[in-house]
Structures are given as structure tokens and as C-alpha cells.
Design a protein around this motif. Structure first.
Motif, short mmCIF file in Angstrom:
data_model
loop_
_atom_site.label_atom_id
_atom_site.label_comp_id
_atom_site.label_asym_id
_atom_site.label_seq_id
_atom_site.Cartn_x
_atom_site.Cartn_y
_atom_site.Cartn_z
N ASP A 116 0.82 -1.36 0.04
CA ASP A 116 -0.25 0.21 -0.56
C ASP A 116 0.41 1.12 -0.12
N PRO A 117 0.10 2.21 -0.25
CA PRO A 117 0.89 3.71 -0.13
C PRO A 117 1.51 3.84 0.61
N ASP A 118 1.93 3.29 2.18
CA ASP A 118 2.18 3.50 3.64
C ASP A 118 3.54 2.29 3.08
N GLY A 119 3.78 1.69 2.42
CA GLY A 119 4.45 0.66 2.58
C GLY A 119 4.38 -0.79 3.41
N VAL A 120 3.15 -0.50 4.05
CA VAL A 120 2.27 -1.76 4.74
C VAL A 120 2.18 -3.00 3.24
N TRP A 121 2.48 -4.79 3.33
CA TRP A 121 2.60 -5.45 2.46
C TRP A 121 1.15 -5.76 3.04
N THR A 122 0.32 -5.93 2.25
CA THR A 122 -1.15 -5.98 2.24
C THR A 122 -1.62 -7.77 2.06
N GLY A 123 -0.35 -8.54 1.14
CA GLY A 123 -1.34 -9.11 0.27
C GLY A 123 0.14 -9.91 -0.39
N SER A 124 0.12 -11.68 -0.41
CA SER A 124 1.02 -11.93 -1.33
C SER A 124 0.63 -13.18 -1.60
N VAL A 125 1.07 -13.86 -2.60
CA VAL A 125 1.05 -15.18 -3.65
C VAL A 125 2.28 -16.13 -3.08
N VAL A 126 2.42 -16.33 -4.09
CA VAL A 126 4.37 -17.37 -4.37
C VAL A 126 4.11 -17.99 -5.16
N VAL A 127 4.53 -17.86 -6.45
CA VAL A 127 3.96 -19.54 -7.51
C VAL A 127 6.31 -19.96 -7.13
N LEU A 128 5.07 -21.35 -7.69
CA LEU A 128 6.70 -22.81 -7.33
C LEU A 128 6.39 -23.30 -9.14
N VAL A 129 7.19 -23.04 -9.76
CA VAL A 129 7.77 -23.79 -10.97
C VAL A 129 7.72 -25.05 -10.64
N GLU A 130 7.49 -25.85 -11.51
CA GLU A 130 7.10 -27.55 -11.11
C GLU A 130 7.70 -27.78 -12.67
N ARG A 131 8.08 -29.34 -12.46
CA ARG A 131 8.43 -29.51 -14.01
C ARG A 131 8.48 -30.73 -14.18
N ALA A 132 7.45 -31.04 -15.17
CA ALA A 132 7.36 -32.93 -15.59
C ALA A 132 8.42 -33.29 -15.13
N GLY A 133 8.01 -34.87 -14.34
CA GLY A 133 8.81 -35.82 -14.35
C GLY A 133 9.79 -35.37 -12.64
N GLU A 134 9.19 -34.92 -12.34
CA GLU A 134 9.67 -34.05 -10.99
C GLU A 134 8.90 -33.83 -9.18
N ALA A 135 9.70 -34.42 -8.55
CA ALA A 135 8.26 -34.81 -7.26
C ALA A 135 8.58 -32.70 -7.06
#
Length: 181
Positions: free
Chosen positions: A69-88
Motif C-alpha cells: 500500500d502507499p504507506d509501505g505495508v504489505w497487504t497480501g502475497s502469493v507465491v508461484v512455484l515452477v514444477e517440472r514434469a517428472g520431478e517431485a
């Protein structure tokens, strides 16, 4: 919405920690996260430094996006993980596709319904598409109707797949997916 959506920087580990601890105190945290507040608050600074560095701007296999936000407060988040075929993946399942996996979705309660979650998802999906992936998935607890409704609204559909919820409760996390059109 008057917020900036951006990747985190490695040196922002304290803010990563603070937002995660807030998320883990949410009344539905037990449905949305695979760790508890007590586990996370006890982790050493080195854990948070590594977590931030591993999902910071410029990292190719993982990215954390935040709404600020304009005051520098983190108001939300999401993490994106890349997963590859054949890997756990982080659940131990071997994937059939190269895909992205969204985890750690959280928006502070006072910012829900303001467009923050939509903006985070738009950014996360755009990054996945730019990375060359055509499929993005996520899991939602079978009793987390609010989250499920949001995911459906932004285009995710159930695959019929599921995974056991941690803790041997007999409950399930349902898999949803969206593909690049």
C-alpha cells in the motif's frame, strides 16, 4: 486499488516473516497453510533469509509477489512455484506437466474485496505465462469455500484430483487448474 504489486527482494526477509506470521493467525489458517504460527515464529532468521532469497526478484523457479500500500505495508502475497514434469513437487508427487503452482495466498482481512487478490493473481499468472508455462494449479481445502469461490471466479476449475490434508484428519485439499488460453 491503490497498491503496487511486485516481486519481493531478498533483503526483505523481515517483511516476508511478518506477513506470514499474520497469515498464520487468520481464523482459517488451519485450512489454508501447511504450517502453524507456533512452528513459524520459532524459526531462526536464517530460515526467513533463505525463504526470501529463494523467491525474490530474478529467481527463475519460484517467485513471491506482494501487494504494497502507499504507506509501505504489505497487504497480501502469493507465491508461484515452477514444477517440472517428472520431478517431485513439494507434496512428493511426480508431476506430468511443466506447470506453476500457487501457494501461500493471503490478503489481510481489511483489504479483502478491494481488488488486491485479483491483482496478485493477475500478476502471478502473467509471470507463469511469461515463463513459458501453460498450466497453473493450486490446492484448496475442501472446507475453504471463500477461497474456492474466488479461485472459480478468476477461472480455475477443479481437476478432480486431491491430496490429503496434513495431520491425518481424513480431509482433502482439492486441486484446481487454469490453462493459458
Amino acid at each position: 486499488m491503490n497498491q503496487v504489486i511486485r516481486s519481493i527482494r531478498a533483503d526483505e526477509w523481515r517483511a516476508v516473516r511478518e506477513l506470514r506470521l499474520v497469515a498464520l493467525q487468520d481464523p482459517v489458517a488451519h485450512l489454508a497453510f501447511r504450517e502453524t504460527y507456533e512452528e513459524s515464529v520459532a524459526r531462526p532468521d536464517a530460515f526467513w533469509q533463505e525463504r526470501a532469497a529463494g523467491a525474490a526478484e530474478g529467481v527463475a523457479e519460484r517467485r513471491q509477489f506482494v501487494a504494497v500500500d502507499p504507506d509501505g505495508v504489505w497487504t497480501g502475497s502469493v507465491v508461484v512455484l515452477v514444477e517440472r514434469a517428472g520431478e517431485a513437487d513439494f507434496l512428493g508427487h511426480v508431476g506430468e506437466w511443466d506447470q506453476a503452482h500457487l501457494v501461500g495466498v493471503f490478503v489481510r482481512p481489511e483489504h479483502r474485496g478491494s481488488g488486491v487478490t485479483d491483482a496478485l493473481f493477475e500478476t502471478a499468472l502473467a509471470w507463469a505465462w511469461e515463463t513459458g508455462l501453460d498450466r497453473v494449479r493450486l490446492f484448496v481445502h475442501e472446507k475453504n469455500g471463500r477461497a474456492e469461490a474466488f479461485y472459480r471466479r478468476v477461472g480455475f476449475v477443479p481437476t478432480g484430483g486431491s491430496a490429503p490434508t496434513p495431520g491425518d484428519t481424513g480431509e482433502r485439499d482439492l486441486e484446481f487448474v487454469i490453462t493459458r488460453s
